[in-house]
Scaffold this active site. Sequence first.
Site, PDB file in Angstrom:
ATOM      1  N   GLY A   1      21.140  14.329  62.577  1.00  0.00           N
ATOM      2  CA  GLY A   1      23.257  14.086  62.996  1.00  0.00           C
ATOM      3  C   GLY A   1      23.317  14.856  61.868  1.00  0.00           C
ATOM      4  N   ASN A   2      24.496  14.763  61.466  1.00  0.00           N
ATOM      5  CA  ASN A   2      24.624  15.328  60.258  1.00  0.00           C
ATOM      6  C   ASN A   2      25.818  13.955  59.609  1.00  0.00           C
ATOM      7  OD1 ASN A   2      27.880  15.122  61.074  1.00  0.00           O
ATOM      8  ND2 ASN A   2      26.868  15.568  63.266  1.00  0.00           N
ATOM      9  N   HIS A   3      26.705  15.114  58.673  1.00  0.00           N
ATOM     10  CA  HIS A   3      26.541  14.698  57.314  1.00  0.00           C
ATOM     11  C   HIS A   3      28.701  13.672  57.845  1.00  0.00           C
ATOM     12  CE1 HIS A   3      23.621  15.246  54.826  1.00  0.00           C
ATOM     13  NE2 HIS A   3      23.562  15.983  55.552  1.00  0.00           N
TER      14      HIS A   3
END
Length: 408
Positions: A217-219
Site C-alpha cells: 500500500g502507500n501513505h
Amino acid sequence: MAVLNGKNILLGVTGGIAAYKAAFLVRLLTKKGGNVKVVMTAAAKEFVTPLTLSTLSKNEVYSSFTNEETDSDSFKEPTWNNHVELALWADLILIAPATANTMSKMAHGSCDNLLLAIYLSAKCPVYYAPAMDLDMYKHPTTNAVFEKLNSFGNIQIPAAFGELASGLVGQGRMTEPEEIISFLENDILKKLPLYGKKILITAGPTYEAIDPVRFIGNHSSGKMGYAIAEAAANLGAEVVLVSGPVNLKLENDFVKIIRITSAEEMYKAAHEYFECSDIAVLSAAVADYRPLEIASEKIKKKTTALSLQLTKTKDILASLGEIKKNQFLVGFALETENEEENAKLKLKKKNLDLIVLNSLRDKGAGFKTDTNKITLIAKDNKVLPFPVKPKKEVAIDILEYIIEQTNA
Ligand code: CTP
C-alpha cells in the site's frame, strides 16, 4: 440536500394567520443546518409569540429598532437592533408568511419597521411566500406588487390552493413549510456553478494483496480527493467518488461513494462512470505495481529472504485520456525532483486538460497533512502556483479553475 447547511437565514414573519407555521419553518431550517434569526413585525406577534420562535431558533427574536428587553427597562439604555448588520449577516432572507401589506411596502420602499429596513439594506437573495385570502390574491394590485418585487430580483414562492382561514377555497394559502424548504433548496442548487455536471473523483491509496493477510500500500490519506468531492457536491455537482481504503467520512450525502481496494477494482469503477461524466479528477495514489501472484494461503516465514515478483498495474488516468471525448480530465503529479518538467510530461503523455502538481519538497504538501501546496499546469503549459492552504481551500481553488476553463 445540504445547500442550507451552515447558511445564515433571516426569517421575516409578518402578521397573517399562517404566521403560526413560522414555528415549523424555523424547526425545519435549523434541522437542515441553517443558522436562523427571526425578525417579526408587530402584527406577527399577535399570531405567534417571539418566545416560541426564539426557543426554536436558539437566537434572539427581533421586531423593533431597539432591543425589546432594554426598551421597557427604565434603568437601562435601549440598544439598537442594527438593521444593516442583520441584513449583511444573512446569506438569504425568507419572508414567510408575506402579507399583502408587507409586500406592498417592500414594493414601494416604505420603511416603517425593522423587517422593511433589513429588506432595504439586504444584498442577499430575498424569497417571499405570500399568504392572503383568494380575492386579495387575485386583486390586480397584488399582481402588480408581485411583478414589481420579481423585477427587483426577489423570488416568489407562490401561494398554494386549498381551504383558507375565511372558509373559502382557492389560491392564497402560504405554501407548506416542507415545500418552502424544497423550493429554497432547489432554487439554490440550480444556481450553483456545477449544477447539472457529473464529476468522477478517485481518492486514497490502493492495496495490492500479497496473500490473504498482507498487501502493498502507500501513505495516501485520501484527504485531498475527499475535499474535492465534498466541495464539488457543495457547488452543485453530482459526484461519484471511487475511494481506496481510508478512514474518512463525508458530510455531504450527495456524493456517491464506490469503495474499492485494488488498482484493478479502481480501474473498473472509474471506467464504469467515466463515459457519463463531464469532469474527472484522479487524485488517488494508485499502486504502480502489484504482486504477479497472490498466494492463496498466508506466506510462512520459512526462508531468510523472500522475493516478490511484481507486475505493472493499469494506468487508470492514461487509459481515460485515451478514450476521453468531451470530458475535462484532471490528474495529479506527486514529484520529488524536476517537478514542473515531470508534471508537464505527464500532462501530455496522459492527454490531460489539467495537472495538479504537488512537490514533496514543499513544506505543508503531500500525504496525510491537512494542508497542501499545489501548482496548476494547464494544457497550454500555463503555470499557476498557489500558496500553502488547508486542503478544503485547495479543493475550491482546483474546482474554480475547472469551472473557469469549462465555461470558457
Ligand atoms: N494514476 C492512475 N493509475 C495508475 C497510476 C497513477 O490513475 N496506475 C494517476 C494518479 O491518480 C495521478 C496521476 O496518475 O492522478 C499521476 O500519478 P503519479 O504517481 O504522480 O505518477 P505516475 O504516472 O504513477 O508516474 P511515476 O510514479 O513514475 O511518477
